[in-house]
Design a protein around this motif. Structure first.
Motif, mmCIF file in Angstrom:
data_model
loop_
_atom_site.group_PDB
_atom_site.id
_atom_site.type_symbol
_atom_site.label_atom_id
_atom_site.label_comp_id
_atom_site.label_asym_id
_atom_site.label_seq_id
_atom_site.Cartn_x
_atom_site.Cartn_y
_atom_site.Cartn_z
ATOM 1 N N PRO A 182 42.566 60.962 31.138
ATOM 2 C CA PRO A 182 42.454 60.617 32.400
ATOM 3 C C PRO A 182 41.948 61.463 33.403
ATOM 4 O O PRO A 182 40.868 61.399 34.165
ATOM 5 N N THR A 183 42.374 62.643 33.230
ATOM 6 C CA THR A 183 42.233 63.684 34.439
ATOM 7 C C THR A 183 40.766 64.243 34.161
ATOM 8 O O THR A 183 40.140 64.392 35.158
ATOM 9 N N LEU A 184 40.253 64.409 32.736
ATOM 10 C CA LEU A 184 38.960 64.850 32.691
ATOM 11 C C LEU A 184 37.854 63.642 33.326
ATOM 12 O O LEU A 184 36.908 64.075 33.736
ATOM 13 N N MET A 185 38.190 62.389 33.027
ATOM 14 C CA MET A 185 37.549 61.329 33.499
ATOM 15 C C MET A 185 37.416 61.008 35.025
ATOM 16 O O MET A 185 36.644 60.195 35.620
ATOM 17 N N SER A 186 38.648 61.690 35.669
ATOM 18 C CA SER A 186 38.954 61.097 37.167
ATOM 19 C C SER A 186 37.406 61.555 37.900
ATOM 20 O O SER A 186 37.016 62.281 38.125
ATOM 21 N N GLY A 187 37.125 60.179 38.685
ATOM 22 C CA GLY A 187 36.154 60.244 39.695
ATOM 23 C C GLY A 187 34.697 60.070 39.026
ATOM 24 O O GLY A 187 33.567 59.704 39.724
ATOM 25 N N LEU A 188 34.538 60.211 37.691
ATOM 26 C CA LEU A 188 33.409 60.080 37.043
ATOM 27 C C LEU A 188 32.869 58.493 37.032
ATOM 28 O O LEU A 188 33.805 57.714 37.100
ATOM 29 N N PRO A 189 31.603 58.288 37.166
ATOM 30 C CA PRO A 189 31.183 57.115 36.908
ATOM 31 C C PRO A 189 31.461 56.500 35.618
ATOM 32 O O PRO A 189 31.286 56.930 34.461
ATOM 33 N N PHE A 190 32.331 55.210 35.609
ATOM 34 C CA PHE A 190 32.971 54.757 34.603
ATOM 35 C C PHE A 190 32.608 53.044 34.283
ATOM 36 O O PHE A 190 32.239 52.454 35.184
ATOM 37 N N VAL A 191 32.075 52.878 33.211
ATOM 38 C CA VAL A 191 31.758 51.494 32.699
ATOM 39 C C VAL A 191 33.036 50.740 32.237
ATOM 40 O O VAL A 191 33.497 51.079 31.176
ATOM 41 N N GLY A 192 33.474 50.011 33.057
ATOM 42 C CA GLY A 192 34.760 49.087 32.712
ATOM 43 C C GLY A 192 34.619 47.779 32.014
ATOM 44 O O GLY A 192 33.436 47.391 31.605
ATOM 45 N N MET A 193 35.583 47.366 31.682
ATOM 46 C CA MET A 193 35.598 46.160 30.879
ATOM 47 C C MET A 193 36.293 44.917 31.636
ATOM 48 O O MET A 193 36.821 45.333 32.855
ATOM 49 N N SER A 194 36.255 43.783 31.103
ATOM 50 C CA SER A 194 36.497 42.607 31.658
ATOM 51 C C SER A 194 38.135 42.600 32.113
ATOM 52 O O SER A 194 38.978 43.116 31.249
ATOM 53 N N ARG A 195 38.589 41.876 33.172
ATOM 54 C CA ARG A 195 39.895 42.025 33.492
ATOM 55 C C ARG A 195 40.841 40.913 32.535
ATOM 56 O O ARG A 195 41.887 40.992 32.692
ATOM 57 N N GLU A 196 40.002 40.165 31.591
ATOM 58 C CA GLU A 196 40.469 39.286 30.837
ATOM 59 C C GLU A 196 41.009 40.090 29.504
ATOM 60 O O GLU A 196 42.062 39.498 28.864
ATOM 61 N N TRP A 197 40.604 41.265 29.346
ATOM 62 C CA TRP A 197 41.055 42.134 28.214
ATOM 63 C C TRP A 197 42.390 42.824 28.509
ATOM 64 O O TRP A 197 42.639 43.475 29.707
ATOM 65 N N ALA A 198 43.205 42.809 27.666
ATOM 66 C CA ALA A 198 44.554 43.733 27.546
ATOM 67 C C ALA A 198 44.202 44.985 28.023
ATOM 68 O O ALA A 198 44.807 45.784 28.862
ATOM 69 N N ALA A 199 43.096 45.315 27.254
ATOM 70 C CA ALA A 199 42.760 46.803 27.441
ATOM 71 C C ALA A 199 42.470 47.454 28.759
ATOM 72 O O ALA A 199 42.734 48.443 29.446
ATOM 73 N N HIS A 200 41.860 46.308 29.522
ATOM 74 C CA HIS A 200 41.437 46.569 31.080
ATOM 75 C C HIS A 200 42.713 47.398 31.586
ATOM 76 O O HIS A 200 42.575 48.125 32.547
ATOM 77 N N HIS A 201 43.747 46.641 31.475
ATOM 78 C CA HIS A 201 45.004 46.799 32.439
ATOM 79 C C HIS A 201 45.592 48.176 31.707
ATOM 80 O O HIS A 201 46.331 48.947 32.493
ATOM 81 N N LEU A 202 45.688 48.358 30.515
ATOM 82 C CA LEU A 202 46.224 49.464 30.063
ATOM 83 C C LEU A 202 45.502 50.716 30.468
ATOM 84 O O LEU A 202 45.830 51.519 30.702
ATOM 85 N N VAL A 203 44.015 50.708 30.374
ATOM 86 C CA VAL A 203 43.307 51.777 31.194
ATOM 87 C C VAL A 203 43.562 51.985 32.603
ATOM 88 O O VAL A 203 43.690 53.142 33.037
ATOM 89 N N ASN A 204 43.788 50.937 33.281
ATOM 90 C CA ASN A 204 44.231 51.289 34.569
ATOM 91 C C ASN A 204 45.507 51.904 34.731
ATOM 92 O O ASN A 204 45.779 52.809 35.706
ATOM 93 N N SER A 205 46.499 51.463 33.892
ATOM 94 C CA SER A 205 47.894 51.989 33.904
ATOM 95 C C SER A 205 47.660 53.567 33.531
ATOM 96 O O SER A 205 48.393 54.283 34.159
ATOM 97 N N VAL A 206 47.183 54.047 32.458
ATOM 98 C CA VAL A 206 47.308 55.379 32.116
ATOM 99 C C VAL A 206 46.389 56.124 33.172
ATOM 100 O O VAL A 206 46.704 57.273 33.490
#
Length: 302
Positions: A182-206
């Motif tokens: 996450p530190t390396l990706m911090s601030g970079l343009p990120f293509v996110g996933m739907s809020r309906e996916w559990a992975a969305h919330h896991l990515v936000n958490s890490v």
């Protein structure tokens, strides 16, 4: 009518004698003669006349012979069909899956499956995971594939866990790193996933735990679209390994991502009805394909 009588009649006609017919059928000459006599009794007319040492068909037998050939040929066809069914070579299979499996997991499995079984018809439905789970227990769908959680009531469920990976445009500066964080990706343009996916919330958490900025510029509900967007330089992302591999040739670089972001799916079918041999064989093929993608089990996974 006893099929053995028809087979005896055909054997006598083809060989021209009771003796030769008995040899081809593997029974005695008196047994063949008895079968012919019994058949004539059931039919109510004679089948053969004897001229010297030769047997000739009666006029009625000539007409009857054509019907016998059609009947026995059809029985042979039924026998071959039954054998194909026993071998799982004939039939149909209906699979409902969520989009990720429909796009990234199923195509290679289905391709190999139908190439080996050209007489098997496969029908695929792609719906979101909630709808796929809601299709069961349905007698119109054989197998379902969806993201967890899945209520196992009335189902036989096999779960798989994959480790999500980082995907980058192939010439991105982060390609120099063997592992992406996450530190390396911090601030970079990120293509996110739907809020309906559990992975969305896991990515936000890490990202939050690493005090890294998750700069989502585009969000999509499809991993396939996320991969295409990354390949076109929109940003970086985190997706399942199957989707990443499928779109690698489109211009993606793939790197391990830490900390672990799991992606959990399951394949399931009704526990209340037996799955056909075709269905069981498909489960084996799907499992074999997934073995190259699943994460090693931990104590909490078992």
């Amino acid at each position: 009518m006893d099929i053995r009588l028809l087979e005896a009649f055909r054997a006598v006609v083809e060989s021209g004698s009771v003796t030769h017919a008995a040899s081809s059928l593997g029974i005695t000459q008196p047994a063949v003669s008895a079968q012919i006599a019994r058949l004539e009794s059931e039919l109510g007319f004679s089948l053969f006349t004897r001229t010297g040492n030769r047997l000739r068909l009666t006029s009625e037998a000539v007409t009857f012979r054509a019907e016998v050939e059609r009947t026995l040929d059809r029985i042979d066809d039924l026998g071959r069909a039954a054998e194909h069914i026993r071998q799982g070579q004939v039939g149909s299979l209906t699979v409902a899956s969520h989009p990720m499996a429909g796009v990234a997991l199923l195509p290679p499995v289905i391709a190999a499956f139908v190439q080996q079984r050209p007489n098997v018809r496969v029908q695929l439905f792609t719906r979101n995971s909630d709808l796929v789970r809601g299709m069961f227990p349905s007698r119109t769908i054989d197998i379902g594939i969806a993201e967890l959680p899945i209520d196992p009531t009335g189902l036989n469920v096999t779960r798989y866990r994959m480790e999500c990976v980082a995907v980058l445009p192939k010439d991105h500066a982060l390609c120099a790193h063997e592992i992406i964080t996450p530190t390396l990706m911090s601030g970079l343009p990120f293509v996110g996933m739907s809020r309906e996916w559990a992975a969305h919330h896991l990515v936000n958490s890490v990202f939050a735990e690493a005090a890294a900025h998750l700069n989502v510029v585009v969000a999509s509900e499809l991993f396939a679209m996320i991969c295409e967007l990354v390949a076109n330089g929109v940003g970086v992302s985190i997706v399942d390994p199957a989707s990443a591999r499928q779109f690698q040739a489109a211009g993606l670089a793939i790197r391990p991502f830490r900390p672990l972001v799991p992606y959990d799916i399951a394949i399931f079918h009704s526990a209340e009805q037996d799955l056909s041999l075709i269905g069981r064989t498909f489960l084996e093929a799907f499992d074999a394909h997934l073995q190259g993608l699943i994460a090693p089990a931990t104590e909490t996974d078992r």
